[in-house]
Design a protein around this motif. Structure first.
Motif, short mmCIF file in Angstrom:
data_model
loop_
_atom_site.label_atom_id
_atom_site.label_comp_id
_atom_site.label_asym_id
_atom_site.label_seq_id
_atom_site.Cartn_x
_atom_site.Cartn_y
_atom_site.Cartn_z
N UNK A 1 0.84 -1.19 0.00
CA UNK A 1 0.00 0.00 0.00
C UNK A 1 0.88 1.25 0.00
N UNK A 2 0.50 2.22 -0.81
CA UNK A 2 1.31 3.43 -0.90
C UNK A 2 1.27 4.22 0.42
N UNK A 5 -1.89 6.29 1.31
CA UNK A 5 -3.07 5.50 1.73
C UNK A 5 -2.87 4.94 3.14
N UNK A 91 -21.05 -6.05 -5.89
CA UNK A 91 -20.85 -4.92 -6.81
C UNK A 91 -22.16 -4.15 -6.95
N UNK A 154 -17.97 2.13 -8.04
CA UNK A 154 -16.78 1.49 -7.47
C UNK A 154 -16.39 2.17 -6.16
N UNK A 155 -15.69 1.45 -5.28
CA UNK A 155 -15.26 2.07 -4.03
C UNK A 155 -14.30 3.24 -4.25
N UNK A 160 -11.48 2.34 0.71
CA UNK A 160 -10.28 1.50 0.81
C UNK A 160 -9.59 1.73 2.16
N UNK A 163 -11.68 0.04 4.81
CA UNK A 163 -11.40 -1.41 4.72
C UNK A 163 -10.09 -1.74 5.44
N UNK A 170 -10.06 -9.16 5.03
CA UNK A 170 -11.26 -9.62 4.30
C UNK A 170 -10.91 -10.05 2.88
N UNK A 171 -9.82 -9.45 2.35
CA UNK A 171 -9.43 -9.74 0.96
C UNK A 171 -8.82 -11.13 0.79
N UNK A 172 -8.52 -11.79 1.90
CA UNK A 172 -7.99 -13.16 1.81
C UNK A 172 -9.13 -14.17 1.61
N UNK A 173 -10.37 -13.71 1.81
CA UNK A 173 -11.54 -14.60 1.65
C UNK A 173 -12.16 -14.36 0.27
N UNK A 175 -15.34 -13.83 -2.14
CA UNK A 175 -16.62 -13.17 -1.91
C UNK A 175 -17.71 -14.25 -1.81
N UNK A 209 -16.06 -11.74 2.69
CA UNK A 209 -15.04 -11.14 1.80
C UNK A 209 -15.49 -9.86 1.13
N UNK B 207 -12.52 -15.66 -7.34
CA UNK B 207 -13.35 -15.47 -6.15
C UNK B 207 -13.50 -14.04 -5.69
N UNK B 209 -11.10 -11.64 -5.36
CA UNK B 209 -9.85 -10.97 -4.99
C UNK B 209 -8.71 -11.71 -5.67
N UNK B 231 -4.02 -4.84 0.03
CA UNK B 231 -3.14 -5.19 1.16
C UNK B 231 -1.96 -4.22 1.28
#
Lengths: 233, 231
Positions: A1-2, A5, A91, A154-155, A160, A163, A170-173, A175, A209, B207, B209, B231
């Motif tokens: 992540x920059x 952010x 979405x 879009x978000x 972000x 989140x 959550x991004x490891x799961x 959707x 997710x 899925x 992501x 991430x």
């Protein structure tokens, strides 16, 4: 992540509470904590030390965006055709009908959508293809209107950062295949005012997710439905 | 460092000296299967089952496998094909190493530019003009970096695809995935235009992501359907 952010995520962590429901305004939000000037005073030193071009005006603007996160998004316009299989659960698709009214729909499951303005669920079927100049009918054959324009919502950056601050990994799961459980919990909160369920709502969102924009859209749809039901009763 | 012309002249001179030393026996320095690196005077040569393949006129010789040897003169290396008994590159490289299950040779010039040679086809997969090349050379498209920007090369066709403003590229089996200077990730077409439809389909297939890695940089990015890094 920059770096920018990461810093904004830190702002959200320090200046916002996790998801909560305000019964008075009938809205789910990541509400702001008190004493923001004091927090900014500390954070501005961090920004300066990290050589980030982030000043009071930027802070105010960013905080305002986080506060109205349920109404913030990036509109991706000029979509001429989109099939159900090309839309991911969570979405948001915005359809502008020929009467110039625009409605946004969150995809809740295969062929199933939730209207964000009315809190009404629609089944369009898994074979639906949203196209411009198309007469949109639900699975029961009820005519909703002729689609004039299609856009995706879009978000934005504030989502972000929310989140990053509250949604863990959550991004490891993947959707989830159905997001209706979120709507059900939100309806329970809105109807009964059991605000402790907000933690459960957050946990459920992470398990499914999804991030803050779809979550806010779904749970605030439940408040719209509650308002409409109250108006009718 | 000397030029190829200088090195060729030097090798001719060394050969002339070695021809006069026929009475001095070759000493075996090391053995690699049936190949042996031998030495006479101060220079090294190569034999196969005691038959001389390379005269002892090189500063060093190393046998990489049963197909390739690397010969060194004046600090510069060249590739020698054992089966064909011939050099397939000039003496232009400071480092030569096998890569990607020995299918390719990674060559480094003295100015630290990298190139990749397809061993089987004996042709350049990527000319030695890049600052960095992906570890994953068996992909359909392999990323290469020139300065701060990433581009792609198709090793099967040898075609180069210049991408405008990609500041990160990822190792994927197929397709070209990269991050632009607005920190948005997408899939790119061969003409350098972002292919949002293919990217959308790839994210949905995974899925919701998509996990993208740059193994050389040890970077893992998880992106959403809009190309945001999460991430």
């Amino acid at each position: 992540m920059e770096a920018d952010r990461l810093f904004k995520t830190r702002i959200v962590k320090e200046c916002c509470r996790s998801l909560c429901y305000d019964a008075e305004s009938r809205q789910f939000s990541f509400s702001l904590r008190p004493c923001l000037p004091d927090k900014w005073q500390r954070l501005s030193i961090v920004a300066k030390n990290q050589h980030l071009p982030f000043f009071t005006l930027d802070f105010n603007d960013f905080i305002a965006r986080v506060d109205r996160a349920s109404k913030e998004f990036i509109r991706i316009p000029y979509i001429y055709s989109l099939t159900d299989s090309q839309i991911l659960n969570g979405e948001i698709i915005e359809l502008t009908f020929d009467n110039q009214l625009a409605f946004s729909y969150v995809k809740m499951g295969c062929g199933q959508y939730l209207c964000c303005q009315t809190g009404v669920g629609f089944t369009f079927g898994s074979l639906i293809e949203f196209k411009t100049n198309m007469r949109l009918l639900n699975a029961e054959g009820y005519f909703l209107g002729t689609i004039e324009r299609i856009a995706l919502l879009a978000p934005a950056e504030c989502h972000l950062c929310i989140d990053g601050a509250f949604f863990g990994n959550f991004f490891r799961k993947s959707v989830g295949s159905s997001l209706w459980s979120l709507f059900e919990i939100a309806t329970t909160i809105v109807d009964g005012g059991n605000r402790s369920l907000c933690t459960e709502l957050m946990q459920k969102a992470i398990t499914l997710g999804i991030g803050s924009l779809p979550l806010l859209s779904i749970v605030n749809s439940a408040t719209r439905q509650h308002e409409i039901n109250q108006m009718h009763s | 460092m000397k030029s190829t012309k200088c090195i060729a002249d030097q090798l001719i001179a060394r050969q002339a000296i070695d021809d006069g030393l026929f009475y001095v026996a070759l000493q075996t320095v090391c053995q690699a299967g049936r190949y042996a690196v031998v030495k006479r005077n101060k220079y090294k040569g190569l034999t196969y089952e005691e038959r001389l393949l390379l005269s002892p006129i090189y500063d060093d010789i190393s046998v990489l496998d049963n197909r390739i040897a690397v010969v060194l003169v004046e600090g510069l290396k060249a590739v020698y094909l054992l089966a064909e008994h011939r050099l397939i590159t000039d003496f232009d490289y400071s480092e030569i190493a096998l890569a990607d299950n020995d299918a390719y040779l990674l060559l480094t010039t003295p100015s630290n530019k990298l190139g990749v040679l397809d061993v089987k086809r004996q042709s350049w997969a990527a000319l030695p003009a890049y600052d960095e090349i992906s570890n994953n050379l068996s992909s359909e498209y392999v990323w290469v970096r020139n300065g701060p920007f990433y581009h792609f090369v198709n090793f099967h066709t040898g075609n180069y695809y210049g991408m405008p403003g990609l500041i990160m590229a990822y190792d994927t089996l197929s397709g070209m995935f990269g991050m632009n200077d607005s920190h948005k990730v997408s899939c790119y077409r061969e003409n350098g235009i972002a292919d949002t439809e293919s990217f959308r389909n790839a994210v949905i297939q995974h899925g919701g992501h998509l996990v993208l890695q740059n193994t050389r940089r040890r970077i893992e990015h998880i992106v959403d359907i809009y190309g945001n890094i999460l991430n």
